[in-house]
Design a protein around this motif. Sequence first.
Motif, PDB file in Angstrom:
ATOM      1  N   LEU A  80       0.902  -1.174   0.015  1.00  4.67           N
ATOM      2  CA  LEU A  80      -0.158   0.082  -0.091  1.00  4.67           C
ATOM      3  C   LEU A  80       0.720   1.277   0.072  1.00  4.67           C
ATOM      4  N   ASN A  81       2.178   1.269   0.629  1.00  7.09           N
ATOM      5  CA  ASN A  81       2.673   2.325   0.791  1.00  7.09           C
ATOM      6  C   ASN A  81       4.088   2.543  -0.048  1.00  7.09           C
ATOM      7  N   PHE A  82       4.284   1.587  -0.861  1.00  9.74           N
ATOM      8  CA  PHE A  82       5.221   1.594  -2.004  1.00  9.74           C
ATOM      9  C   PHE A  82       4.680   1.189  -3.164  1.00  9.74           C
ATOM     10  N   TRP A  83       4.486  -0.183  -3.272  1.00 11.02           N
ATOM     11  CA  TRP A  83       4.248  -0.770  -4.641  1.00 11.02           C
ATOM     12  C   TRP A  83       3.012  -0.140  -5.571  1.00 11.02           C
ATOM     13  N   ARG A  84       2.099  -0.137  -4.917  1.00 12.19           N
ATOM     14  CA  ARG A  84       0.977   0.579  -5.579  1.00 12.19           C
ATOM     15  C   ARG A  84       1.025   2.123  -6.050  1.00 12.19           C
ATOM     16  N   ILE A  85       1.730   2.710  -5.268  1.00  8.50           N
ATOM     17  CA  ILE A  85       2.277   4.185  -5.703  1.00  8.50           C
ATOM     18  C   ILE A  85       3.067   4.325  -6.826  1.00  8.50           C
ATOM     19  N   ARG A  86       3.946   3.214  -6.905  1.00  9.76           N
ATOM     20  CA  ARG A  86       4.921   3.134  -8.152  1.00  9.76           C
ATOM     21  C   ARG A  86       4.289   2.895  -9.303  1.00  9.76           C
ATOM     22  N   GLU A  87       3.119   1.743  -9.044  1.00  7.51           N
ATOM     23  CA  GLU A  87       2.683   1.401 -10.286  1.00  7.51           C
ATOM     24  C   GLU A  87       1.637   2.417 -10.845  1.00  7.51           C
TER      25      GLU A  87
ATOM     26  N   ALA B 231       8.614   1.390   3.646  1.00  6.99           N
ATOM     27  CA  ALA B 231       7.931   1.639   2.365  1.00  6.99           C
ATOM     28  C   ALA B 231       8.344   3.257   1.821  1.00  6.99           C
ATOM     29  N   LYS B 232       8.188   4.201   2.810  1.00  7.46           N
ATOM     30  CA  LYS B 232       8.260   5.530   2.393  1.00  7.46           C
ATOM     31  C   LYS B 232       9.899   5.758   2.345  1.00  7.46           C
ATOM     32  N   ALA B 233      10.844   5.108   2.739  1.00 12.78           N
ATOM     33  CA  ALA B 233      12.196   5.291   2.626  1.00 12.78           C
ATOM     34  C   ALA B 233      12.279   4.806   0.991  1.00 12.78           C
ATOM     35  N   ALA B 234      11.820   3.688   0.733  1.00 10.19           N
ATOM     36  CA  ALA B 234      11.855   3.241  -0.643  1.00 10.19           C
ATOM     37  C   ALA B 234      11.278   4.052  -1.759  1.00 10.19           C
ATOM     38  N   LEU B 235      10.115   4.831  -1.351  1.00 11.53           N
ATOM     39  CA  LEU B 235       9.440   5.779  -1.940  1.00 11.53           C
ATOM     40  C   LEU B 235      10.567   6.943  -2.263  1.00 11.53           C
ATOM     41  N   HIS B 236      11.151   7.565  -1.338  1.00  9.22           N
ATOM     42  CA  HIS B 236      12.188   8.447  -1.587  1.00  9.22           C
ATOM     43  C   HIS B 236      13.287   8.425  -2.675  1.00  9.22           C
ATOM     44  N   VAL B 237      13.667   7.113  -2.348  1.00  9.51           N
ATOM     45  CA  VAL B 237      14.812   6.699  -3.403  1.00  9.51           C
ATOM     46  C   VAL B 237      14.142   6.609  -4.880  1.00  9.51           C
ATOM     47  N   TRP B 238      13.119   5.644  -4.862  1.00 11.10           N
ATOM     48  CA  TRP B 238      12.680   5.576  -6.145  1.00 11.10           C
ATOM     49  C   TRP B 238      12.186   7.039  -6.747  1.00 11.10           C
TER      50      TRP B 238
ATOM     51  N   PRO C  16      13.608  15.635 -18.363  1.00  8.95           N
ATOM     52  CA  PRO C  16      13.574  16.130 -19.861  1.00  8.95           C
ATOM     53  C   PRO C  16      12.409  16.281 -20.376  1.00  8.95           C
ATOM     54  N   HIS C  17      11.198  15.536 -19.777  1.00  8.62           N
ATOM     55  CA  HIS C  17       9.874  15.538 -20.460  1.00  8.62           C
ATOM     56  C   HIS C  17       9.114  16.510 -19.827  1.00  8.62           C
ATOM     57  N   GLY C  18       9.740  17.548 -18.857  1.00  4.25           N
ATOM     58  CA  GLY C  18       9.061  18.619 -18.362  1.00  4.25           C
ATOM     59  C   GLY C  18       8.057  17.991 -17.127  1.00  4.25           C
ATOM     60  N   ILE C  19       8.467  16.760 -16.657  1.00  2.00           N
ATOM     61  CA  ILE C  19       7.869  16.270 -15.372  1.00  2.00           C
ATOM     62  C   ILE C  19       8.604  16.211 -14.188  1.00  2.00           C
ATOM     63  N   THR C  20       8.066  16.807 -13.023  1.00  2.00           N
ATOM     64  CA  THR C  20       8.484  16.859 -11.734  1.00  2.00           C
ATOM     65  C   THR C  20       7.952  15.930 -10.761  1.00  2.00           C
ATOM     66  N   ILE C  21       8.923  15.464 -10.043  1.00  2.00           N
ATOM     67  CA  ILE C  21       8.389  14.472  -8.761  1.00  2.00           C
ATOM     68  C   ILE C  21       9.041  14.996  -7.371  1.00  2.00           C
ATOM     69  N   ASN C  22       8.148  15.347  -6.362  1.00  2.00           N
ATOM     70  CA  ASN C  22       8.883  15.539  -5.213  1.00  2.00           C
ATOM     71  C   ASN C  22       7.852  15.019  -4.047  1.00  2.00           C
ATOM     72  N   SER C  23       8.631  14.826  -3.056  1.00  2.00           N
ATOM     73  CA  SER C  23       8.005  14.058  -1.747  1.00  2.00           C
ATOM     74  C   SER C  23       7.894  14.955  -0.452  1.00  2.00           C
TER      75      SER C  23
END
Length: 251
Positions: A114-121, A156-163, A173-180
């Motif tokens: 719930l806290n990593f895999w589904r967010i990544r997917e 899970a959240k630590a994995a989320l930060h690194v991912w 390069p595609h104009g997309i940002t991701i922040n936590s």
Amino acid sequence: MDLQLQGRCALVTGASQGIGREIARGLAREGARVAVVARRKPLLEELAAQIVSAGGVAPVLIEADFYPENASESVAARALAALGQVDILINAAGGSRPITFDASKAQWDEGMTLNFWRIRELTHAIVPSMKQRHFGRIVNLTGTSEPKMLNAAFSAKAALHVWAKGLSREVAPHGITINSLQPGRIRSEQIDKRYPTDEARREFSQAEIPAGRFGTVEEIGNLAVFLASPLAGYVTGTVIPVDGGMSRFAF
């Protein structure tokens, strides 16, 4: 300040309560059309009524449980079909999963799912459409980097930060940002269960929070909405605590 969100389309998970709910309202106030996701549809209907009464566009309601296999891909497909595009993705679903040393594999799997895999997917299902338009904003609501106990969600959240950091380099390069964003003690349904009285909140604040109080969903929601805007195009790959100064690490 005009955040230039008029006409943008946003997908917000975990929108039935707390931070996710407030971010959805904030995006709608700025003119974005929002699809909101949660398991409890009556709460989504309440949120929709609030958005409409404030002058926003009626949101798309997606009732979904993220635990089943392929849930993320299903939510992505439903949001894209309803909105036509997703410019902004707010990953606010998930929750604390305290466990003991002898916790079962199933308990660990549930917390990580719930806290990593589904967010990544979900993110990976949405990013290709963002690349097509050369614009995207992804904001993850994560958790502490200073765990005081075993908690599957912390791992899970630590994995989320690194991912997210790795992904930020690939999609920039595609104009997309991701922040936590790392919420501290933000007043919400979950936090109020842990600190149910004014005395409990005051005692913790005096001992642990330099600002001397718990935060509000509006305070973290405002930052999330800014990061979701075109104005934040040079901010990516970050992990930002919103905790009144509670975290002790400089990095």
